[in-house]
Design an enzyme around this catalytic site. Structure first.
Site, PDB file in Angstrom:
ATOM      1  N   TYR A 141      28.146 -39.320  12.841  1.00  0.00           N
ATOM      2  CA  TYR A 141      28.151 -38.884  14.243  1.00  0.00           C
ATOM      3  C   TYR A 141      28.090 -40.047  15.221  1.00  0.00           C
ATOM      4  O   TYR A 141      28.394 -39.884  16.410  1.00  0.00           O
ATOM      5  CB  TYR A 141      27.003 -37.902  14.512  1.00  0.00           C
ATOM      6  CG  TYR A 141      25.614 -38.482  14.365  1.00  0.00           C
ATOM      7  CD1 TYR A 141      25.002 -39.179  15.415  1.00  0.00           C
ATOM      8  CD2 TYR A 141      24.900 -38.329  13.178  1.00  0.00           C
ATOM      9  CE1 TYR A 141      23.731 -39.713  15.276  1.00  0.00           C
ATOM     10  CE2 TYR A 141      23.628 -38.852  13.031  1.00  0.00           C
ATOM     11  CZ  TYR A 141      23.050 -39.541  14.080  1.00  0.00           C
ATOM     12  OH  TYR A 141      21.796 -40.077  13.943  1.00  0.00           O
ATOM     13  N   ARG A 142      27.737 -41.232  14.750  1.00  0.00           N
ATOM     14  CA  ARG A 142      27.672 -42.386  15.650  1.00  0.00           C
ATOM     15  C   ARG A 142      29.050 -43.009  15.842  1.00  0.00           C
ATOM     16  O   ARG A 142      29.928 -42.879  15.001  1.00  0.00           O
ATOM     17  CB  ARG A 142      26.710 -43.441  15.101  1.00  0.00           C
ATOM     18  CG  ARG A 142      25.261 -43.021  15.159  1.00  0.00           C
ATOM     19  CD  ARG A 142      24.362 -44.054  14.531  1.00  0.00           C
ATOM     20  NE  ARG A 142      22.964 -43.647  14.637  1.00  0.00           N
ATOM     21  CZ  ARG A 142      21.997 -44.059  13.829  1.00  0.00           C
ATOM     22  NH1 ARG A 142      22.281 -44.904  12.848  1.00  0.00           N
ATOM     23  NH2 ARG A 142      20.760 -43.646  13.995  1.00  0.00           N
TER      24      ARG A 142
END
Length: 201
Positions: A141-142
């Protein structure tokens, strides 16, 4: 797919959860709800950017109606690069492209491990979430966004900021290599490690 390692005889890229997936897409505009993806490319590097391998570079077919809705900047830019002609000639759909890219990435990094790396990568991620959601879920998700360092440099070290000149070719693979080069530039000039405690000049 080509090995782009700079040093002859360097080992091949080994599958590792710390490898970084670099991505760039060209789109018909800026709104993921109304615009579409017309090109995608990926490069995977090791964590120190020393070894890299290029993945698929795919023009994605879109209708003439979709292409006609592009503004003048996009028509001129993608016309000059030859991308519009490649898009018209392509039979690759967004689903086809997502599947090919995911299969390539799985050979080099486990799912859910690499951040999405690039320049202003949140924009690519918005389009991917809209049009290639399965591929978007492959990533952690980063994000690793080189634009963050660019903006900090512009404010804190303007001389360093001005030292990197972009070629602005606006093709997906060229833009990825430029992003990797830009991160290397900031690593050498802006992200300078502190001297170990007790060490004097």
């Amino acid at each position: 797919m080509t090995d782009i390692s700079a040093v002859a005889g360097q080992p091949a890229l080994v599958r590792n959860e710390l490898n970084l997936v670099w991505l760039d897409m060209e789109m018909t505009g800026l709104d993921p709800d109304t615009d579409r993806i017309i090109e995608i490319a990926v490069v995977v590097t090791n964590s120190t950017l020393d070894i890299a391998v290029e993945g698929p570079v795919l023009a994605i077919h879109q209708s003439d109606e979709t292409l006609a809705k592009m503004d003048d900047w996009n028509k001129n830019t993608h016309g000059r690069s030859g991308l519009i002609d490649r898009v018209r000639a392509s039979s690759v759909t967004e689903a086809d492209a997502a599947a090919q890219i995911a299969a390539f990435l799985a050979e080099h990094v486990p799912p859910g491990k690499s951040p999405m790396c690039g320049n202003s990568i949140c924009q690519d991620r918005r389009f991917m979430a809209r049009w290639m959601p399965e591929l978007e879920r492959f990533f952690h998700y980063r994000n690793l966004d080189v634009s963050t360092l660019k903006e900090l440099c512009r404010r804190w070290q303007p001389a360093i900021y001005k030292g990197f000149q972009k070629r602005a070719m606006h093709t997906a693979l060229a833009d990825i290599h430029e992003s990797i080069d830009e991160l290397k530039y900031y690593r050498e000039r802006f992200l300078i490690p502190a001297a170990p405690a007790g060490e004097t000049a």
